[in-house]
Design an enzyme around this catalytic site. Structure first.
Site, PDB file in Angstrom:
ATOM      1  CE  LYS A  28      -4.446   1.047   0.280  1.00  0.00           C
ATOM      2  NZ  LYS A  28      -5.603   0.224  -0.032  1.00  0.00           N
TER       3      LYS A  28
HETATM    4  N1  GLU Z   1      -7.106   0.589  -3.233  1.00  0.00           N
HETATM    5  C1  GLU Z   1      -7.943  -0.528  -3.533  1.00  0.00           C
HETATM    6  C2  GLU Z   1      -8.051  -1.456  -2.329  1.00  0.00           C
HETATM    7  O1  GLU Z   1      -7.911  -1.042  -1.208  1.00  0.00           O
HETATM    8  C3  GLU Z   1      -7.534  -1.223  -4.814  1.00  0.00           C
HETATM    9  C4  GLU Z   1      -6.200  -1.871  -4.801  1.00  0.00           C
HETATM   10  C5  GLU Z   1      -5.752  -2.385  -6.170  1.00  0.00           C
HETATM   11  O2  GLU Z   1      -6.536  -2.376  -7.092  1.00  0.00           O
HETATM   12  O3  GLU Z   1      -4.591  -2.803  -6.249  1.00  0.00           O
HETATM   13  O4  GLU Z   1      -8.360  -2.599  -2.448  1.00  0.00           O
END
Ligand code: GLU
Length: 476
Positions: free
Chosen positions: A107
């Site tokens: 993240k």
């Molecule tokens: N930010 C989104 C989540 O928390 C998508 C993550 C992604 O598509 O890699 O799942």
């Protein structure tokens, strides 16, 4: 926000993890290896804006590399901090494992209020942040693939992809370095709606199981259910829109930063969404009754509560007052570990974040595969499929022209049956399949084990089991 006596977001995720591993028989030490965050990189960089250098802080945290690339969005918010990014990275690991997206968890976050900057300034900042991450291989199609999260979207992903391409001019797979891009920059149909769509598919699957619906003290179908949504951003809007437009649910409450709106007969989601776009909040929106203390609506009578904004919004201060018998966590970590305990004791059923909001990363997976295969889904087979359908239609038409048989084709059947699936239909079908299968894997554990009394622990058991299996396969 969470109260001081509560654990931090990361500790909350760890507590939930611990509750699940306590029921597992993992080899010594493996539990800790899975739980800890492998690395967090902090970057501080300067960008010249409005005649001065502005320093920004960003993070990219890698929770688990049991599979690579690692995957997870980049959040743009002033509240971004290391603890939060690490908690979110951990959730990505479990989420990807649960829905069988072949990724580890990661993240990112940038401490910024995007509303304070002009578009060209945001571009400079994003490109510089991307540069810092790319040169450290923290953005890379085979190692680490970001995506949108709160405060970022298609536009930022396009800048990141372009920045990567400029720095890797001969990498044929450069576009796969980030997902959530616009369609004309290597994106995929249905990615923007994906997380909200996933929430809808999750609820549809939940309501297919009478036993589970009864466990939440509800009955019947989604049709007519009263829904309260917190946060009408990308996820909340799409979930509310699809549930009301396609499943007959009644969105009676919408909570935004500046307050809430209530309408017993159901709010017009589109009207509220357009109002927020034009006015920046729900204040003054004629679609319903304005409630200045919006968070109070989390405690309102309803059938389904959808927190789709921030972590920690359901915490020890309000958990005991929550009346919804069913909560679906469209946001990451909206219920703290303490609140989870209170709600479970009240008999509330919680469809956990790692499953409920996995639609985004699922469609990100499809986008990444599309980028690596350099072809749009459906391009090879669509017309062939239509051709084969035509054979059947010709035959049916021949038979229905036979007066003696007295057959006729229903109106619209021919057009509906003939049409081959386009990319959007294929993406939705892949997402639906993923959400159904993942739900079934959780509910199997939920119902078959005496020591598992909730879906969250069930989800952790499935996810951790999968991560542990990949560690074992590697000989770790
Ligand atoms: N930010 C989104 C989540 O928390 C998508 C993550 C992604 O598509 O890699 O799942």
């Amino acid at each position: 926000m969470a109260q001081p006596q509560e654990p931090t977001f990361r500790q909350s995720v760890d507590l939930m993890f611990n509750r699940a591993v306590g029921l597992m028989d993992l080899s010594p030490g493996l539990e800790e290896k899975i739980r800890v965050c492998n690395s967090t990189y902090t970057v501080r960089f300067g960008v010249r804006l409005r005649g001065a250098i502005h320093t920004f802080t960003g993070y990219r945290s890698v929770h688990s590399e049991h599979m690579e690339p690692v995957k997870g969005g980049i959040r743009y918010a002033t509240s971004v901090n290391q603890d939060e990014v690490e908690a979110l990275a951990a959730l990505m690991t479990y989420k990807c494992a649960l829905v069988e997206a072949p990724f580890g968890g990661s993240k990112g976050g940038l401490c910024i209020d995007p509303r304070e900057y002009q578009e060209h300034e945001l571009e400079l900042i994003t490109r510089r942040f991307a540069y810092e991450l790319i040169k450290r291989d923290l953005i890379n199609p085979s190692q680490n693939v970001p995506a949108p999260d709160m405060g970022s979207g298609e536009r930022e992903m396009a800048w990141i992809a372009d920045q990567y391409a400029r720095m890797h001019t001969t990498d044929i797979n450069a576009r796969a370095c980030v997902t959530g891009k616009p369609l004309n920059a290597g994106g995929i149909a249905g990615r923007v709606e994906a997380t909200g769509r996933g929430v809808q598919y999750a609820l549809r699957e939940f309501f297919r199981h009478k036993e589970d619906v009864a466990a939440a003290n509800l009955e019947g179908k989604l049709d007519g259910k009263r829904v309260v949504v917190q946060g009408l951003g990308n996820v909340g809007y799409h979930a509310a829109h699809f549930l009301s437009a396609e499943d007959g649910a009644k969105v009676t409450g919408i909570i935004e930063r500046d307050g809430g709106l209530w309408n017993d007969d159901g709010l017009d989601v589109e009207e509220v969404f357009q109002w927020i776009r034009a006015n920046g909040g729900v204040t003054g929106c004629p679609a319903g009754r304005f409630v200045p203390e919006g968070a109070k609506l989390l405690e309102a009578e309803c059938d389904i509560l959808i927190p789709a904004a921030m972590e920690g919004v359901i915490n020890l201060t309000n958990a005991a007052n929550i009346k919804a018998p069913l909560i679906i966590e469209a946001a990451n970590g909206p219920v703290t570990a303490g609140a989870d305990e209170v709600l479970r004791q009240k008999g509330c059923v919680i469809i956990p974040d790692m499953y409920a909001n996995a639609g985004g990363v699922t469609v990100s997976y499809f986008e990444w595969v599309k980028n690596l295969s350099h072809i749009r889904f459906g391009r090879m087979q669509r017309r062939q499929e239509e051709g084969r359908h035509q054979i059947l239609i010709d035959e049916l038409e021949r038979l229905s022209s036979d007066k003696e048989l007295g057959w006729t084709l229903s109106p619209g059947f021919k057009e509906k049956y003939l049409r081959g699936a386009d990319e959007l239909e294929l993406v939705r079908s892949g997402l639906d399949d993923t959400m159904r299968i993942a739900y079934q894997s959780m509910r199997e554990v939920w119902h078959s084990r005496q020591d598992v009394t909730d879906l969250r622990v069930a989800a952790y058991l499935v996810a951790i089991g999968k991560v542990a299996a990949s560690y074992r396969a590697k000989g770790i």
